[in-house]
Scaffold this motif. Structure first.
Motif, PDB file in Angstrom:
ATOM      1  N   GLY A   1      54.902  60.081  97.951  1.00  0.00           N
ATOM      2  CA  GLY A   1      53.449  59.954  97.981  1.00  0.00           C
ATOM      3  C   GLY A   1      52.756  61.198  98.501  1.00  0.00           C
ATOM      4  N   PRO A   2      51.490  61.399  98.136  1.00  0.00           N
ATOM      5  CA  PRO A   2      50.748  62.590  98.552  1.00  0.00           C
ATOM      6  C   PRO A   2      50.470  62.645 100.047  1.00  0.00           C
ATOM      7  CG  PRO A   2      49.309  61.045  97.403  1.00  0.00           C
ATOM      8  CD  PRO A   2      50.705  60.530  97.247  1.00  0.00           C
ATOM      9  N   GLU A   3      50.686  61.522 100.756  1.00  0.00           N
ATOM     10  CA  GLU A   3      50.468  61.531 102.203  1.00  0.00           C
ATOM     11  C   GLU A   3      51.464  62.448 102.923  1.00  0.00           C
ATOM     12  OE1 GLU A   3      53.358  58.271 101.221  1.00  0.00           O
ATOM     13  OE2 GLU A   3      51.396  58.895 100.462  1.00  0.00           O
ATOM     14  N   GLN A   4      52.502  62.864 102.221  1.00  0.00           N
ATOM     15  CA  GLN A   4      53.477  63.788 102.810  1.00  0.00           C
ATOM     16  C   GLN A   4      52.940  65.211 102.893  1.00  0.00           C
ATOM     17  OE1 GLN A   4      56.340  62.631 104.087  1.00  0.00           O
ATOM     18  NE2 GLN A   4      55.675  60.595 103.444  1.00  0.00           N
ATOM     19  N   LEU A   5      51.835  65.477 102.212  1.00  0.00           N
ATOM     20  CA  LEU A   5      51.265  66.821 102.178  1.00  0.00           C
ATOM     21  C   LEU A   5      50.253  67.014 103.302  1.00  0.00           C
ATOM     22  CD1 LEU A   5      50.548  67.179  98.353  1.00  0.00           C
ATOM     23  CD2 LEU A   5      52.609  67.883  99.603  1.00  0.00           C
ATOM     24  N   THR A   6      50.117  68.248 103.736  1.00  0.00           N
ATOM     25  CA  THR A   6      49.048  68.583 104.671  1.00  0.00           C
ATOM     26  C   THR A   6      47.730  68.660 103.901  1.00  0.00           C
ATOM     27  OG1 THR A   6      49.263  70.973 104.353  1.00  0.00           O
ATOM     28  CG2 THR A   6      50.682  69.944 106.023  1.00  0.00           C
ATOM     29  N   ASP A   7      46.628  68.684 104.640  1.00  0.00           N
ATOM     30  CA  ASP A   7      45.328  68.802 103.985  1.00  0.00           C
ATOM     31  C   ASP A   7      45.249  70.084 103.154  1.00  0.00           C
ATOM     32  OD1 ASP A   7      44.470  66.430 105.082  1.00  0.00           O
ATOM     33  OD2 ASP A   7      43.376  67.360 106.748  1.00  0.00           O
ATOM     34  N   ARG A   8      45.786  71.177 103.687  1.00  0.00           N
ATOM     35  CA  ARG A   8      45.739  72.444 102.972  1.00  0.00           C
ATOM     36  C   ARG A   8      46.584  72.386 101.704  1.00  0.00           C
ATOM     37  NH1 ARG A   8      42.079  76.099 102.965  1.00  0.00           N
ATOM     38  NH2 ARG A   8      42.317  76.876 105.091  1.00  0.00           N
ATOM     39  N   GLU A   9      47.742  71.753 101.778  1.00  0.00           N
ATOM     40  CA  GLU A   9      48.599  71.630 100.597  1.00  0.00           C
ATOM     41  C   GLU A   9      47.927  70.789  99.525  1.00  0.00           C
ATOM     42  OE1 GLU A   9      52.870  72.049 102.979  1.00  0.00           O
ATOM     43  OE2 GLU A   9      52.028  70.077 102.525  1.00  0.00           O
ATOM     44  N   ARG A  10      47.198  69.756  99.937  1.00  0.00           N
ATOM     45  CA  ARG A  10      46.455  68.957  98.948  1.00  0.00           C
ATOM     46  C   ARG A  10      45.354  69.785  98.301  1.00  0.00           C
ATOM     47  NH1 ARG A  10      47.750  64.459 102.393  1.00  0.00           N
ATOM     48  NH2 ARG A  10      46.011  64.912 103.790  1.00  0.00           N
ATOM     49  N   GLN A  11      44.685  70.631  99.086  1.00  0.00           N
ATOM     50  CA  GLN A  11      43.671  71.523  98.514  1.00  0.00           C
ATOM     51  C   GLN A  11      44.292  72.442  97.466  1.00  0.00           C
ATOM     52  OE1 GLN A  11      42.204  73.300 102.228  1.00  0.00           O
ATOM     53  NE2 GLN A  11      40.161  72.521 101.717  1.00  0.00           N
TER      54      GLN A  11
ATOM     55  N   HIS B   1      52.469  77.807 100.433  1.00  0.00           N
ATOM     56  CA  HIS B   1      51.982  76.430 100.315  1.00  0.00           C
ATOM     57  C   HIS B   1      52.500  75.777  99.026  1.00  0.00           C
ATOM     58  CE1 HIS B   1      49.535  76.282 103.838  1.00  0.00           C
ATOM     59  NE2 HIS B   1      48.653  77.180 103.433  1.00  0.00           N
ATOM     60  N   VAL B   2      52.492  76.531  97.934  1.00  0.00           N
ATOM     61  CA  VAL B   2      52.965  75.999  96.653  1.00  0.00           C
ATOM     62  C   VAL B   2      54.446  75.630  96.752  1.00  0.00           C
ATOM     63  CG1 VAL B   2      53.442  76.555  94.235  1.00  0.00           C
ATOM     64  CG2 VAL B   2      51.241  77.201  95.255  1.00  0.00           C
ATOM     65  N   GLN B   3      55.240  76.523  97.311  1.00  0.00           N
ATOM     66  CA  GLN B   3      56.667  76.246  97.462  1.00  0.00           C
ATOM     67  C   GLN B   3      56.903  75.033  98.357  1.00  0.00           C
ATOM     68  OE1 GLN B   3      57.948  80.072  98.942  1.00  0.00           O
ATOM     69  NE2 GLN B   3      58.467  80.831  96.899  1.00  0.00           N
ATOM     70  N   ASN B   4      56.120  74.928  99.427  1.00  0.00           N
ATOM     71  CA  ASN B   4      56.281  73.798 100.346  1.00  0.00           C
ATOM     72  C   ASN B   4      55.928  72.475  99.688  1.00  0.00           C
ATOM     73  OD1 ASN B   4      57.121  75.470 102.403  1.00  0.00           O
ATOM     74  ND2 ASN B   4      55.134  75.566 103.427  1.00  0.00           N
ATOM     75  N   LEU B   5      54.821  72.435  98.950  1.00  0.00           N
ATOM     76  CA  LEU B   5      54.408  71.165  98.356  1.00  0.00           C
ATOM     77  C   LEU B   5      55.350  70.746  97.230  1.00  0.00           C
ATOM     78  CD1 LEU B   5      52.652  71.291  95.394  1.00  0.00           C
ATOM     79  CD2 LEU B   5      51.087  72.549  96.858  1.00  0.00           C
TER      80      LEU B   5
END
Length: 220
Positions: free
Chosen positions: A153-163, A191-195
């Motif tokens: 789920g997207p809740e695993q992402l930080t706010d910046r990663e969602r942006q 950030h891209v690699q992390n998400l």
């Protein structure tokens, strides 16, 4: 969404609203441009140049030889221009998308579609979604389409990663995302690699599909 609103994307398993976007190599969607007008085909190829979501593998006129040529290019999507008839038979995985003209079977876009809109539609067509004009009837019945690209789920992402993911779905490159968020390009790449790692996605193409499937990218 204003001027950027293009069409309704209807998946065989769910319904999405299309927003211009693209994705990037290494697994770009392979596209074959089909049309009787050589100048129009060249224009489409030029329009798609620089769109990391897609890679144009060939172009040609409709006719008896078209299916074999398309098959040889291993195209994921045939982008047919105007009144070009849908070629066939094609490999089961190969989709057809039309720019202008009549709908050949998997979807259509208006002739005024921009390069990012085309890239977004091609990525989603390759993923199994149908492109339809606003107000088109949506299919009913149980979902039968492809499974979600990720079970995370997207809740695993930080706010910046969602942006960053939302801007990726809008078709922005790392450099453009960096400018939009006032970050360095290296930071955006991280950030891209992390998400991608957190969501267990193989590439940016899947990330764009994920953004639509989860509602992270929604109409404005």
């Amino acid at each position: 969404m204003g001027e950027r609103d293009l069409s309704v994307l209807t998946a065989r398993r769910t319904t999405l609203q299309m927003i211009p976007g693209g994705a990037a190599a290494p697994s770009a969607v392979r596209v074959y441009v089909l049309g009787a007008d050589a100048l129009a085909r060249g224009g489409i190829r030029a329009l798609l140049t620089g769109q990391p979501a897609v890679h144009v593998v060939g172009d040609g006129e409709p006719g008896p030889a078209a299916p074999a040529e398309i098959t040889a290019t291993r195209a994921d999507v045939v982008l047919a221009h105007g009144a070009a008839p849908a070629p066939g038979p094609l490999p089961p995985h190969c989709r057809t998308l039309t720019v202008g003209g009549s709908e050949p079977g998997h979807g259509r876009l208006p002739a005024t579609a921009t390069a990012p809109q085309l890239a977004s539609a091609l990525v989603l067509a390759a993923a199994g979604y149908t492109v339809a004009p606003p107000g088109a009837a949506r299919p009913t019945g149980p979902p039968t389409g492809p499974p979600a690209v990720s079970g995370v789920g997207p809740e695993q992402l930080t706010d910046r990663e969602r942006q960053v993911l939302r801007l990726m779905a809008d078709g922005l490159s790392n450099a453009e995302i960096a400018g939009s968020l006032t970050l360095s390009e290296h930071t955006v790449k991280t950030h891209v690699q992390n998400l991608l790692g957190k969501l267990r996605l193989r590439n940016r193409v899947h990330a764009v599909v994920y953004a639509f499937e989860t509602g992270l990218r929604t109409p404005r």
